[in-house]
Design a protein around this motif. Sequence first.
Motif, PDB file in Angstrom:
ATOM      1  N   LEU A 102      -2.240   8.545  -6.927  1.00 56.74           N
ATOM      2  CA  LEU A 102      -1.521   8.302  -5.654  1.00 56.74           C
ATOM      3  C   LEU A 102      -2.079   8.724  -4.306  1.00 56.74           C
ATOM      4  CD1 LEU A 102       1.649  10.244  -7.328  1.00 56.74           C
ATOM      5  CD2 LEU A 102       1.219   7.815  -6.829  1.00 56.74           C
ATOM      6  N   ASP A 106      -2.577   5.777  -1.339  1.00 55.58           N
ATOM      7  CA  ASP A 106      -2.269   6.333   0.095  1.00 55.58           C
ATOM      8  C   ASP A 106      -3.526   6.258   0.951  1.00 55.58           C
ATOM      9  OD1 ASP A 106       0.150   7.306  -0.043  1.00 55.58           O
ATOM     10  OD2 ASP A 106      -0.291   9.308  -0.474  1.00 55.58           O
ATOM     11  N   GLU A 123       3.169   0.325  -5.257  1.00 51.30           N
ATOM     12  CA  GLU A 123       4.657   0.459  -4.870  1.00 51.30           C
ATOM     13  C   GLU A 123       5.316   0.882  -6.266  1.00 51.30           C
ATOM     14  OE1 GLU A 123       6.036  -2.633  -2.390  1.00 51.30           O
ATOM     15  OE2 GLU A 123       5.061  -1.938  -0.672  1.00 51.30           O
ATOM     16  N   GLU A 126       4.314   4.392  -7.382  1.00 46.49           N
ATOM     17  CA  GLU A 126       5.166   5.214  -6.668  1.00 46.49           C
ATOM     18  C   GLU A 126       6.537   5.388  -6.809  1.00 46.49           C
ATOM     19  OE1 GLU A 126       2.187   5.307  -2.541  1.00 46.49           O
ATOM     20  OE2 GLU A 126       4.126   3.858  -2.901  1.00 46.49           O
ATOM     21  N   SER A 130       8.517   8.474  -8.816  1.00 45.74           N
ATOM     22  CA  SER A 130       9.522   9.096  -8.130  1.00 45.74           C
ATOM     23  C   SER A 130      10.794   9.202  -9.076  1.00 45.74           C
ATOM     24  CB  SER A 130       9.912   8.189  -6.804  1.00 45.74           C
ATOM     25  OG  SER A 130      11.158   8.738  -6.052  1.00 45.74           O
ATOM     26  N   ARG A 136       7.269  14.351  -3.143  1.00 52.64           N
ATOM     27  CA  ARG A 136       6.231  14.425  -2.172  1.00 52.64           C
ATOM     28  C   ARG A 136       6.660  15.514  -1.107  1.00 52.64           C
ATOM     29  NH1 ARG A 136       2.244  10.010   0.220  1.00 52.64           N
ATOM     30  NH2 ARG A 136       1.402  11.081   1.775  1.00 52.64           N
TER      31      ARG A 136
END
Length: 191
Positions: A102, A106, A123, A126, A130, A136
């Motif tokens: 991750l 970023d 995406e 992530e 999530s 985060r």
Amino acid sequence: MSEQEFEGPRVTDKRRVDPESGEVRRPAQSAGASDPLLDEAVEAALVDVEVTEVESKLAELTMDLQRVHAEYANYRKRVERDRELIRQTAVGGVLGELLSVLDDIDRAREHGELDGAFKTVGESLESAVSRLGLERFGTAGEGFDPNIHEALTHEASDEVSEPTVVSVYQPGYRYADRVLRPARVAVAGSD
């Protein structure tokens, strides 16, 4: 030897229920006259004693059953709680291993290198973490909390009244109310 010649002790069947007919036997009458009302009272008293004993045994067994039932319910709750804790630990371990990926996503996004198919993969990853519950945290301007932030630098500033995050070097992540990695930040405070 015939039955008449045997002079030993005589055995009397004292069972209350006749094993052949299944009927309740009346107590043997003694040679003297007996009062039928007294016999019925004695028999009623014996029945009352037996009923009391049965009720006592029933109450004892009922209490045992309730105790065993409560123990089983507690065991089932403990197993479910342990199962959920093991699941959370396993998912947390996997998510902890993905934090560096991750971070790479970023950094690639910050440098404009995340485009095309890699953007979609980033995406999707992530989004997936999530959905699993990975959160985060760590943004500039929020109050410094040593439980979730790791201060890498500190500077004095008259613009803030309490320690405040001014820059985030690396975001923090938490899963299931457990910090997987603290946010690495720069802090400003009034000295």
